[in-house]
Design a protein around this motif. Structure first.
Motif, PDB file in Angstrom:
ATOM      1  N   VAL A   1       0.852  -1.173   0.000  1.00  0.00           N
ATOM      2  CA  VAL A   1       0.000   0.000   0.000  1.00  0.00           C
ATOM      3  C   VAL A   1       0.896   1.233   0.000  1.00  0.00           C
ATOM      4  O   VAL A   1       1.831   1.320   0.781  1.00  0.00           O
ATOM      5  CB  VAL A   1      -0.906   0.031   1.262  1.00  0.00           C
ATOM      6  CG1 VAL A   1      -1.786   1.252   1.255  1.00  0.00           C
ATOM      7  CG2 VAL A   1      -1.730  -1.233   1.358  1.00  0.00           C
ATOM      8  N   LEU A   2       0.601   2.183  -0.865  1.00  0.00           N
ATOM      9  CA  LEU A   2       1.316   3.451  -0.849  1.00  0.00           C
ATOM     10  C   LEU A   2       0.598   4.363   0.130  1.00  0.00           C
ATOM     11  O   LEU A   2      -0.599   4.590   0.026  1.00  0.00           O
ATOM     12  CB  LEU A   2       1.312   4.085  -2.241  1.00  0.00           C
ATOM     13  CG  LEU A   2       1.900   5.479  -2.349  1.00  0.00           C
ATOM     14  CD1 LEU A   2       3.390   5.429  -2.003  1.00  0.00           C
ATOM     15  CD2 LEU A   2       1.702   6.029  -3.738  1.00  0.00           C
TER      16      LEU A   2
ATOM     17  N   TYR B   1      -2.581  -0.777   5.618  1.00  0.00           N
ATOM     18  CA  TYR B   1      -1.727  -0.331   6.719  1.00  0.00           C
ATOM     19  C   TYR B   1      -2.496   0.757   7.461  1.00  0.00           C
ATOM     20  O   TYR B   1      -2.903   1.743   6.853  1.00  0.00           O
ATOM     21  CB  TYR B   1      -0.440   0.244   6.134  1.00  0.00           C
ATOM     22  CG  TYR B   1       0.751   0.185   7.048  1.00  0.00           C
ATOM     23  CD1 TYR B   1       1.715  -0.793   6.873  1.00  0.00           C
ATOM     24  CD2 TYR B   1       0.931   1.114   8.056  1.00  0.00           C
ATOM     25  CE1 TYR B   1       2.838  -0.849   7.686  1.00  0.00           C
ATOM     26  CE2 TYR B   1       2.044   1.067   8.878  1.00  0.00           C
ATOM     27  CZ  TYR B   1       2.992   0.074   8.691  1.00  0.00           C
ATOM     28  OH  TYR B   1       4.098   0.019   9.496  1.00  0.00           O
ATOM     29  N   PRO B   2      -2.748   0.605   8.752  1.00  0.00           N
ATOM     30  CA  PRO B   2      -3.518   1.629   9.475  1.00  0.00           C
ATOM     31  C   PRO B   2      -2.837   2.997   9.379  1.00  0.00           C
ATOM     32  O   PRO B   2      -1.654   3.131   9.674  1.00  0.00           O
ATOM     33  CB  PRO B   2      -3.531   1.117  10.911  1.00  0.00           C
ATOM     34  CG  PRO B   2      -3.300  -0.357  10.780  1.00  0.00           C
ATOM     35  CD  PRO B   2      -2.384  -0.515   9.598  1.00  0.00           C
TER      36      PRO B   2
ATOM     37  N   TYR C   1      -4.365  -2.500  16.756  1.00  0.00           N
ATOM     38  CA  TYR C   1      -4.790  -2.325  15.374  1.00  0.00           C
ATOM     39  C   TYR C   1      -4.949  -3.658  14.647  1.00  0.00           C
ATOM     40  O   TYR C   1      -5.853  -3.817  13.827  1.00  0.00           O
ATOM     41  CB  TYR C   1      -3.825  -1.413  14.620  1.00  0.00           C
ATOM     42  CG  TYR C   1      -4.014   0.030  15.006  1.00  0.00           C
ATOM     43  CD1 TYR C   1      -5.063   0.780  14.476  1.00  0.00           C
ATOM     44  CD2 TYR C   1      -3.172   0.645  15.918  1.00  0.00           C
ATOM     45  CE1 TYR C   1      -5.258   2.093  14.850  1.00  0.00           C
ATOM     46  CE2 TYR C   1      -3.355   1.965  16.294  1.00  0.00           C
ATOM     47  CZ  TYR C   1      -4.395   2.686  15.759  1.00  0.00           C
ATOM     48  OH  TYR C   1      -4.595   3.992  16.118  1.00  0.00           O
ATOM     49  N   SER C   2      -4.106  -4.620  14.952  1.00  0.00           N
ATOM     50  CA  SER C   2      -4.208  -5.937  14.329  1.00  0.00           C
ATOM     51  C   SER C   2      -5.510  -6.618  14.726  1.00  0.00           C
ATOM     52  O   SER C   2      -6.201  -7.200  13.894  1.00  0.00           O
ATOM     53  CB  SER C   2      -3.024  -6.816  14.737  1.00  0.00           C
ATOM     54  OG  SER C   2      -1.824  -6.275  14.275  1.00  0.00           O
TER      55      SER C   2
ATOM     56  N   LEU D   1       0.743 -10.951  11.655  1.00  0.00           N
ATOM     57  CA  LEU D   1       0.678  -9.785  10.783  1.00  0.00           C
ATOM     58  C   LEU D   1       1.961  -8.989  10.968  1.00  0.00           C
ATOM     59  O   LEU D   1       2.309  -8.638  12.098  1.00  0.00           O
ATOM     60  CB  LEU D   1      -0.519  -8.898  11.137  1.00  0.00           C
ATOM     61  CG  LEU D   1      -1.901  -9.482  10.894  1.00  0.00           C
ATOM     62  CD1 LEU D   1      -2.966  -8.554  11.464  1.00  0.00           C
ATOM     63  CD2 LEU D   1      -2.144  -9.707   9.424  1.00  0.00           C
ATOM     64  N   ASP D   2       2.666  -8.729   9.879  1.00  0.00           N
ATOM     65  CA  ASP D   2       3.867  -7.907   9.915  1.00  0.00           C
ATOM     66  C   ASP D   2       3.576  -6.592   9.212  1.00  0.00           C
ATOM     67  O   ASP D   2       3.046  -6.584   8.096  1.00  0.00           O
ATOM     68  CB  ASP D   2       5.031  -8.620   9.233  1.00  0.00           C
ATOM     69  CG  ASP D   2       5.650  -9.663  10.133  1.00  0.00           C
ATOM     70  OD1 ASP D   2       6.424  -9.264  11.023  1.00  0.00           O
ATOM     71  OD2 ASP D   2       5.347 -10.859   9.975  1.00  0.00           O
ATOM     72  N   PHE D   3       3.917  -5.496   9.862  1.00  0.00           N
ATOM     73  CA  PHE D   3       3.722  -4.144   9.341  1.00  0.00           C
ATOM     74  C   PHE D   3       5.098  -3.548   9.087  1.00  0.00           C
ATOM     75  O   PHE D   3       5.861  -3.324  10.023  1.00  0.00           O
ATOM     76  CB  PHE D   3       2.957  -3.288  10.345  1.00  0.00           C
ATOM     77  CG  PHE D   3       1.566  -3.781  10.625  1.00  0.00           C
ATOM     78  CD1 PHE D   3       0.487  -3.238   9.959  1.00  0.00           C
ATOM     79  CD2 PHE D   3       1.341  -4.785  11.558  1.00  0.00           C
ATOM     80  CE1 PHE D   3      -0.802  -3.688  10.215  1.00  0.00           C
ATOM     81  CE2 PHE D   3       0.058  -5.238  11.823  1.00  0.00           C
ATOM     82  CZ  PHE D   3      -1.015  -4.688  11.146  1.00  0.00           C
TER      83      PHE D   3
END
Length: 146
Positions: free
Chosen positions: A10-11, A52-53, A94-95, A121-123
């Protein structure tokens, strides 16, 4: 080794905080199934990439979360539990919120039973390119989460 089920890019355009205005960051949210690793009863109904939050992106927060949850016989996400999270305060919250919104459909028309799942979940974020974010997440998934 863990089974990689989904990689999302995601941009994110950031314009607040200590980050430069209108600077672009490339964000990657990677989902890895921990248990089970195969023979799934359910798959995500919406195969769109997890977003992505924006609150995490604006703060430059990166990390991972491991969550355990149930998928009900009707395909609802239930009983979401945060097993570990780095940094705990932000990514776990958030996850969990993200996962609670997911709906599930059966992999085959025969089975409509509940299923217990654990996933990670990896951010990750990179300033130069999508490829940089992807590489950062590949490295991050090799590290312990918590």
């Amino acid at each position: 080794m863990k089974n990689l089920t989904l990689v999302a890019f995601v941009l994110v355009t950031l314009s607040t905080g200590s980050l430069a205005k209108n600077k672009h960051f490339y964000a990657d949210v990677q989902v890895t199934d921990i248990s089970p690793t195969s023979d799934f009863i359910w798959k995500r109904a919406n195969q769109n990439t997890p977003k992505y939050p924006i609150e995490l992106a604006r703060s430059g927060i990166r990390g991972c979360a491991v969550l355990s949850f149930d998928i009900s016989e009707s395909g609802e996400t239930e009983n979401v539990e945060i097993i570990s999270s780095v940094p705990k305060k932000h990514l776990g919250k958030y996850s969990r919120k993200m996962l609670k919104k997911w709906k599930w459909v059966p992999v085959s028309a025969v089975e409509f039973t509940s299923e217990k799942r654990t996933l990670r979940l990896d951010f990750c974020m990179g300033e130069e390119s999508t490829e940089q974010s992807q590489q950062a997440c590949k490295q991050q998934t090799q590290l312990a989460c918590g």
